[in-house]
Design an enzyme around this catalytic site. Sequence first.
Site, PDB file in Angstrom:
ATOM      1  CG  ASP A   9      41.607  38.394  38.714  1.00 46.66           C
ATOM      2  OD1 ASP A   9      41.154  39.200  39.547  1.00 46.66           O
ATOM      3  OD2 ASP A   9      42.790  37.986  38.746  1.00 46.66           O
ATOM      4  CE  LYS A 106      43.533  39.308  41.906  1.00 47.96           C
ATOM      5  NZ  LYS A 106      44.488  39.058  40.799  1.00 47.96           N
ATOM      6  CB  CYS A 151      43.754  34.954  40.430  1.00 51.08           C
ATOM      7  SG  CYS A 151      45.176  35.910  39.854  1.00 51.08           S
TER       8      CYS A 151
HETATM    9  C1  VGL Z   1      46.077  35.756  36.770  1.00 49.04           C
HETATM   10  C2  VGL Z   1      48.105  35.323  35.842  1.00 49.04           C
HETATM   11  C3  VGL Z   1      48.465  36.643  35.961  1.00 49.04           C
HETATM   12  C4  VGL Z   1      44.739  35.234  37.202  1.00 49.04           C
HETATM   13  C5  VGL Z   1      46.414  37.093  36.909  1.00 49.04           C
HETATM   14  O1  VGL Z   1      43.768  36.024  37.305  1.00 49.04           O
HETATM   15  O2  VGL Z   1      44.640  34.005  37.446  1.00 49.04           O
HETATM   16  N1  VGL Z   1      46.918  34.888  36.248  1.00 49.04           N
HETATM   17  N2  VGL Z   1      47.616  37.513  36.494  1.00 49.04           N
END
Ligand code: VGL
Length: 197
Positions: A9, A106, A151
């Site tokens: 991410d 995702k 994540c």
């Molecule tokens: C994430 C919160 C919501 C992350 C993704 O990538 O850690 N955290 N969505």
Amino acid sequence: MSHALIVIDVQNDFCPGGALAVAGGDEIVTGINAAMADFDAVILTQDWHPAGHSSFASNHDAAPMSLIEMPYGPQVLWPDHCIQGTQGAQFQADLAVDRADLIIRKGYNPAIDSYSAFFENDHVTPTGLEGYLRTRGIAKLTMVGLATDFCVNFSAVDAAKLGFDVTVQMGQCRAIDFDGSLAAATDGMIAAGVTLA
Ligand code: VGL
Ligand code: ZN
């Protein structure tokens, strides 16, 4: 035995200026790009939510960072982030995206969040990543990216439970660190058998 780098991410919304900015999120990009040469495979994950996703506080008339109970368990309510097709959902501009063998998205299920690259937050709906890795003979994983305590943590713990040999390069991750989440994540990863480097 092949060794994959899994980059979690590294997207605009998790970098300074983004909707769910992680402090120093952009600082890790140069190091991640350099590390890519050391692996047999590079896989990127991309948080990829439809507008109005059930993990968004705006969808519940609630404050961001509050907790609710979902059918699959407790869920933090986030600011709207990583909405499909938006600039915020794109990878940070300097990330060496062209080196990736696979980009796995995702969080596209409107009713279930998905922190982990392996399973949605119900812990049973697979993303398909496990099958991809096994069919390529990849048993060793190094994880880096954002955010350490969400994540990266969920992905690392799931991978260890699935029997992969997992290392998290903590220096190439950054955390949200909300309400003790980083300390809890660190303990949880160690308990699951993840190597923290
Ligand atoms: C994430 C919160 C919501 C992350 C993704 O990538 O850690 N955290 N969505
Ligand atoms: Zn998300």
